[in-house]
Design an enzyme around this catalytic site. Structure first.
Site, PDB file in Angstrom:
ATOM      1  N   ASP A  32       3.131   5.908  -4.418  1.00 42.35           N
ATOM      2  CA  ASP A  32       2.290   7.061  -4.131  1.00 42.35           C
ATOM      3  C   ASP A  32       3.171   8.307  -4.208  1.00 42.35           C
ATOM      4  O   ASP A  32       3.853   8.664  -3.250  1.00 42.35           O
ATOM      5  CB  ASP A  32       1.640   6.923  -2.749  1.00 42.35           C
ATOM      6  CG  ASP A  32       0.793   8.142  -2.392  1.00 42.35           C
ATOM      7  OD1 ASP A  32       0.758   9.103  -3.193  1.00 42.35           O
ATOM      8  OD2 ASP A  32       0.172   8.139  -1.315  1.00 42.35           O
TER       9      ASP A  32
ATOM     10  N   ASN B 274     -10.171  -0.489  -0.034  1.00 38.69           N
ATOM     11  CA  ASN B 274      -9.188  -0.590   1.052  1.00 38.69           C
ATOM     12  C   ASN B 274      -9.817  -0.359   2.425  1.00 38.69           C
ATOM     13  O   ASN B 274     -10.529   0.631   2.629  1.00 38.69           O
ATOM     14  CB  ASN B 274      -8.129   0.503   0.884  1.00 38.69           C
ATOM     15  CG  ASN B 274      -7.217   0.264  -0.281  1.00 38.69           C
ATOM     16  OD1 ASN B 274      -7.382  -0.686  -1.039  1.00 38.69           O
ATOM     17  ND2 ASN B 274      -6.238   1.131  -0.440  1.00 38.69           N
TER      18      ASN B 274
ATOM     19  N   ASP C  11       0.860  -1.189   0.000  1.00 38.20           N
ATOM     20  CA  ASP C  11       0.000   0.000   0.000  1.00 38.20           C
ATOM     21  C   ASP C  11       0.906   1.253   0.000  1.00 38.20           C
ATOM     22  O   ASP C  11       2.097   1.157   0.358  1.00 38.20           O
ATOM     23  CB  ASP C  11      -0.883  -0.075   1.262  1.00 38.20           C
ATOM     24  CG  ASP C  11      -2.064   0.869   1.219  1.00 38.20           C
ATOM     25  OD1 ASP C  11      -2.470   1.279   0.120  1.00 38.20           O
ATOM     26  OD2 ASP C  11      -2.612   1.189   2.300  1.00 38.20           O
ATOM     27  N   HIS C  12       0.332   2.402  -0.333  1.00 39.81           N
ATOM     28  CA  HIS C  12       1.067   3.702  -0.389  1.00 39.81           C
ATOM     29  C   HIS C  12       2.559   3.625  -0.056  1.00 39.81           C
ATOM     30  O   HIS C  12       2.928   3.574   1.118  1.00 39.81           O
ATOM     31  CB  HIS C  12       0.474   4.674   0.634  1.00 39.81           C
ATOM     32  CG  HIS C  12      -0.949   4.995   0.394  1.00 39.81           C
ATOM     33  ND1 HIS C  12      -1.363   5.977  -0.467  1.00 39.81           N
ATOM     34  CD2 HIS C  12      -2.082   4.445   0.911  1.00 39.81           C
ATOM     35  CE1 HIS C  12      -2.677   6.035  -0.463  1.00 39.81           C
ATOM     36  NE2 HIS C  12      -3.145   5.110   0.356  1.00 39.81           N
TER      37      HIS C  12
ATOM     38  N   GLU D 247      -1.107   6.609  -7.748  1.00 37.95           N
ATOM     39  CA  GLU D 247      -2.136   7.559  -7.283  1.00 37.95           C
ATOM     40  C   GLU D 247      -1.997   8.928  -7.934  1.00 37.95           C
ATOM     41  O   GLU D 247      -0.912   9.468  -8.072  1.00 37.95           O
ATOM     42  CB  GLU D 247      -2.029   7.696  -5.751  1.00 37.95           C
ATOM     43  CG  GLU D 247      -3.005   8.695  -5.157  1.00 37.95           C
ATOM     44  CD  GLU D 247      -3.049   8.639  -3.626  1.00 37.95           C
ATOM     45  OE1 GLU D 247      -2.833   7.551  -3.050  1.00 37.95           O
ATOM     46  OE2 GLU D 247      -3.295   9.692  -3.016  1.00 37.95           O
TER      47      GLU D 247
ATOM     48  N   HIS E 288      -8.810   8.686   4.460  1.00 38.40           N
ATOM     49  CA  HIS E 288      -8.245   7.665   5.355  1.00 38.40           C
ATOM     50  C   HIS E 288      -8.629   7.993   6.806  1.00 38.40           C
ATOM     51  O   HIS E 288      -8.620   9.156   7.204  1.00 38.40           O
ATOM     52  CB  HIS E 288      -6.712   7.663   5.246  1.00 38.40           C
ATOM     53  CG  HIS E 288      -6.203   7.208   3.904  1.00 38.40           C
ATOM     54  ND1 HIS E 288      -5.375   7.968   3.122  1.00 38.40           N
ATOM     55  CD2 HIS E 288      -6.417   6.067   3.212  1.00 38.40           C
ATOM     56  CE1 HIS E 288      -5.081   7.301   2.004  1.00 38.40           C
ATOM     57  NE2 HIS E 288      -5.710   6.147   2.035  1.00 38.40           N
ATOM     58  N   GLY E 289      -8.955   6.984   7.582  1.00 41.76           N
ATOM     59  CA  GLY E 289      -9.331   7.201   8.993  1.00 41.76           C
ATOM     60  C   GLY E 289     -10.833   7.339   9.127  1.00 41.76           C
ATOM     61  O   GLY E 289     -11.567   7.272   8.133  1.00 41.76           O
TER      62      GLY E 289
END
Ligand code: 13P
Length: 287
Positions: A99, A225, A77-78, A129, A175-176
């Site tokens: 990313d 995700n 991921d990222h 991205e 995110h979050g």
């Protein structure tokens, strides 16, 4: 990753991608996928790799996936560090992500093209991205004011140059946990998908409604995700077990309570994204 997400996009479902945190969560996500005969993506953030090691993570995923009847991807991921990306491809990741979205378009594309070469060299999938997704991911913070929604025409140029397995873009998710009601730009998802014809990775899955998932998936989100939700279930299941049984100090029982809670959560998302019964059908198509 590439044929799997094409299959998802073409057939109107999404593959769940969970950010693993230890061996037990890795095992639970693959087990949940097997119970539902679904494909699954085990993904890792850079800090998890730094805490454990490439070798440890690959050994966990190999252990649970090598005899599995369902397709399992190990995805990075990222990641902002090209050396680390190459190390992952070399170590056994079957898909990698660059990313460079904080950079201007041309520089982002330049960095992403370098990773394209790595993906080709090792024969692995690739995600990149464009646009900036709000929130905190792997200790990188993007404030609401700095977040930039992805422009569909730029997205086309980016995807045409990169031939991605998954395209990460900013469409209003974050995110979050969400502080208010998220405003997801479904028209933008549709426009980007129509122009790029590339499976979209929908980031910031925690806290989105069932309706949002369904509408995004219908418009081309082929990978969804989930990270924050897992972190919360992981901690809460441990604490809840201890509060319910304060005199039980058997680690295997506490660990099993965490495993079961995480597996139930994975089940819920995989089903919600339409992954159920897609596993063996996809393997049969691969031949
Ligand atoms: P959440 O932490 O909001 O679930 O987002 C996960 C994600 O997009 C990882 O890249």
């Amino acid at each position: 990753m590439k044929p799997l997400l094409r299959d998802a996009m073409d057939n109107g479902y999404a593959v769940a991608a969970f950010n693993l945190v230890d061996y037990n969560t890795t095992k639970a996500m693959v087990k949940a996928a097997e119970e539902l005969n679904a494909p699954v993506i085990c993904q890792t953030s850079s800090k998890t790799i730094k805490y454990f090691s490439h070798k440890e993570i690959v050994s966990w995923v190999r252990t649970v996936a090598e005899d599995s009847p369902v397709p399992v991807v190990l995805h990075l991921d990222h990641c902002h560090d090209i050396a680390m990306i190459e190390e992952c491809a070399k170590a056994g990741w079957t898909s990698i992500m660059i990313d460079a979205s904080e950079l201007p378009f041309e520089q982002n594309l330049e960095q992403s093209l370098k990773v394209r070469e790595i993906a080709e060299k090792y024969g692995v999938g690739m995600e990149a991205e464009l646009g900036q997704i709000m929130g905190v991911e792997d200790d990188m913070v993007v404030d609401e004011a700095d977040s930039v929604l992805t422009d569909p025409e730029d997205a086309k140029r980016f995807c045409d140059a990169l031939d991605l397995s998954a395209f990460a873009c900013a469409v209003g998710t974050a995110h979050g946990y969400y502080k208010g009601e998220p405003v997801v730009d479904f028209d933008r998802i549709q426009a980007i998908n129509t122009l790029t014809k590339t499976p979209m990775a929908l980031h910031g899955g925690t806290g989105l409604s069932d309706e949002t998932f369904a509408k995004a998936i219908a418009r081309g989100a082929a990978k969804v995700n989930i990270s924050t939700n897992l972190k919360h279930v992981w901690v809460k299941s441990f604490v809840d077990y201890h509060l319910a049984k304060p005199t039980d100090f058997e680690p295997l029982r506490v660990g099993d309570a965490q495993y079961q809670a995480c597996k139930a959560m994975f089940h819920g998302f995989i089903e919600k994204f339409g992954g159920k019964d897609r596993g063996s059908a996809f393997v049969a198509k691969l031949g």
